[in-house]
Design a protein around this motif. Structure first.
Motif, PDB file in Angstrom:
ATOM      1  N   TRP A 163       0.816  -1.212   0.000  1.00 49.42           N
ATOM      2  CA  TRP A 163       0.000   0.000   0.000  1.00 49.42           C
ATOM      3  C   TRP A 163       0.854   1.268   0.000  1.00 49.42           C
TER       4      TRP A 163
ATOM      5  N   TYR B  38      -6.339  -1.356  -2.368  1.00 46.54           N
ATOM      6  CA  TYR B  38      -6.573  -1.497  -0.936  1.00 46.54           C
ATOM      7  C   TYR B  38      -7.363  -2.756  -0.581  1.00 46.54           C
TER       8      TYR B  38
ATOM      9  N   THR C 227      -0.499   4.728  -1.814  1.00 47.32           N
ATOM     10  CA  THR C 227      -0.919   5.711  -0.820  1.00 47.32           C
ATOM     11  C   THR C 227      -0.144   7.009  -1.000  1.00 47.32           C
TER      12      THR C 227
END
Length: 581
Positions: free
Chosen positions: A321, A383, A325
């Protein structure tokens, strides 16, 4: 010889960290101080000047050139009206070549001094004029008279034949010089371009910071070529401006054009410079916003890179992630920075700029619906950890490895090396089978399975043993957990045996299946068991039972097939009787 790339890394990194930190802090303080100073200067520059008690004046002009000024309007409505009346008289006198300059004289009439030429009154000097100028009436009259003689003399001389011939010769010489200069410039620049092109990767180095190449030698050479072309255009424009200004100033008839040209360029420069000075506070504010955004993104980059490299972890935040992100946060931070910096952009408050902004916003809103859906779907897929790069997945009828994950689409390379591009929104609406996820995350092996159908006459324990042996003989099949067999169905004529085996190489599924099927064939052939699915159509009264021999009594013998005789004569008599009736 090849030049070494220019590197700023060693000189900067050679400084100690406290010194580098102090330099950065000093630069930031200087930037803030410059913002404060320029803001103060901008306020001062925009403050209207304080008017003094100095009297107003208006210039008397001849050929658009000032001769003297007057500070009293006399019986006229304004100073400008009186100055224009005197200018018209001087213009008529200068154009009248029959009146010599020696005819200019002064006289005193009713307390006023008059400057005249023959019967033409040029200007009247009153006591009020002298008082406003701070001189005596006679001194002011003599000053006006002297300036009139000089201006008219110059005016008539510039319109003489000798002056015009001399100006024409100068114009021809300047034109020839212009042509020669342009030829030299146009020939020199291509030679310089060819020379610079030959210096690629030789004398023109590349620019690097650490191991990152900011600009290659070819890119730097192209930049120098473009700058040289722009410089040539600027030189040509400057030369043409100087040429036309000089030529137009040579002739009195075109001198107003030269004056207008110079005034236009001067006013343009003053306007640009004034706008730049007034914009400096906003420019420095934009600079502060850019610097703050840059360092914030740099900090976040280090944080999420560390998470991606597993240098440190956050509970519940997976390493994969990290990069998406950071991208999402960078988009949001840049958008916020643009919103904050927008009021400081030049022309941001103009109706045209606002109209264009609204038009572009409406255009993006109407035309980017699908794009936004794909972008949002892409982040949701990240996600939800549906798949990662390199995973073996199946979506609908597409089986392959994840080759690329982009903001709008995902690309899958099939087993035939076909690159399939699927929109992220379509992936959200489809079932995704991931063969690599458990192997990668928890080291849980993938179970491969294949089915074999055999008749009831083959002992099932023997079938289990042969299938397990075939699996263990296959490369990339794990011996632990060991393969096992399930009997999934008992059909009318045969049994379904499903072999299940474990592997940690989902990317080799086709090869593993192929080798496994080969081994199954070999093992059954060695055991003299034919792989087939029998179908029976039998008369049970004489056939051997299909129950395996281990379940039959030891004295069991298969019965022979029996055929009973039929009395055909009686049937023939019955048929003949029927025909006689």
């Amino acid at each position: 010889m090849n030049q070494q790339p220019i590197s700023f890394h060693h000189s900067w990194r050679s400084l100690s960290y406290p010194i580098r930190r102090c330099i950065r802090a000093a630069a930031l303080i200087c930037l803030i101080a410059a913002l404060i100073v320029t803001t103060s200067l901008s306020v001062v520059s925009q403050t209207p000047p304080v008017t003094t008690g100095k009297a107003a004046s208006a210039a008397v002009k001849l050929d658009n050139q000032p001769v003297f000024v007057i500070r009293d309007k006399s019986q006229f409505a304004s100073l400008e009206q009186r100055a224009q009346r005197v200018s018209d008289r001087l213009q008529r006198f200068a154009d009248n070549q029959s009146i010599p300059l020696e005819a200019i004289a002064t006289a005193s009439v009713e307390g006023n001094s008059v400057i005249y030429a023959e019967d033409n009154i040029l200007v009247t000097v009153s006591a009020a004029d002298a008082k406003a100028a701070g001189l005596s009436q006679q001194a002011l009259t003599n000053d006006y008279s002297q300036h009139i003689r000089q201006s008219v003399s110059q005016y008539r001389q510039e319109r003489s034949a000798s002056y015009l011939i001399r100006a024409a010769i100068i114009a021809v010489v300047c034109t020839i010089a212009l042509i020669v200069l342009l030829i030299i410039l146009n020939n020199a620049v291509p030679h310089f371009h060819r020379w610079l092109d030959r210096q690629r990767n030789r004398r023109v180095p590349s620019l690097q910071i650490q191991n990152f190449e900011l600009m290659s030698s070819d890119q730097l050479s192209d930049l120098l070529l473009d700058l040289t072309s722009l410089l040539r255009i600027g030189l040509i424009l400057t030369i043409l401006y100087v040429y036309f200004s000089l030529i137009l100033n040579l002739f009195p008839q075109t001198r107003p054009l030269a004056s207008h040209l110079f005034s236009y360029v001067r006013n343009l420069g003053v306007t640009v410079w004034t706008a730049f000075v007034n914009y400096l506070p906003s420019l420095l504010m934009v600079g502060l916003i850019v610097i703050a955004t840059y360092y914030l993104l740099r900090f976040l980059k280090r944080v999420f890179d560390g998470i991606s490299r597993r240098a440190f972890s956050i509970r519940g935040f997976y390493p994969e992630w990290g990069e998406p992100t950071y991208r999402l946060l960078s988009y949001l931070i840049i958008a916020l920075a643009v919103i904050v910096a927008f009021p400081f952009l030049p022309g941001s408050r103009s109706p045209a700029f606002q109209g264009i902004s609204l038009f572009l916003g409406a255009l993006v809103s109407l035309g980017a619906t699908a794009a936004v859906a794909n972008i949002v779907s892409g982040f949701i897929l990240v996600y939800t950890r549906a798949f990662q790069l390199g995973d073996r997945i199946q979506i609908g009828g597409v089986l392959g490895d994840v080759e690329e994950k982009l903001a709008l689409v995902t690309r899958i390379r099939t087993l035939n090396n076909e690159l399939v591009t699927i929109p992220n929104a379509a992936l959200m609406a489809a079932n995704i089978t991931n063969y690599s996820a458990l192997v990668r995350d928890s080291n849980t092996p993938l179970i491969l399975h294949t089915t074999v159908t055999l008749g009831y006459d083959v002992p099932w324990r023997r079938v289990h043993q042969i299938l397990v042996e075939a699996a263990l003989a296959t490369a990339d099949i794990l011996p632990n957990p060991s393969p096992f067999v399930l009997q999934t169905a008992l059909t009318d004529f045969y049994v379904n045996y499903e072999l299940r085996a474990h592997t940690v190489h989902p990317e080799k599924m086709p090869a593993i299946y192929s080798t496994l099927h080969q081994n199954i064939q070999d093992k059954f052939n060695e055991a003299e068991i034919e792989i087939c699915s029998p179908h029976y159509s039998a008369l049970r009264d004489g056939n051997t039972t299909t129950i395996p021999g281990s379940y039959l009594p030891q004295d069991y013998t298969p019965p022979r097939f029996r055929v009973d005789s039929i009395d055909t004569s009686a049937k023939l008599e019955d048929h003949s009787g029927d025909r006689q009736v």
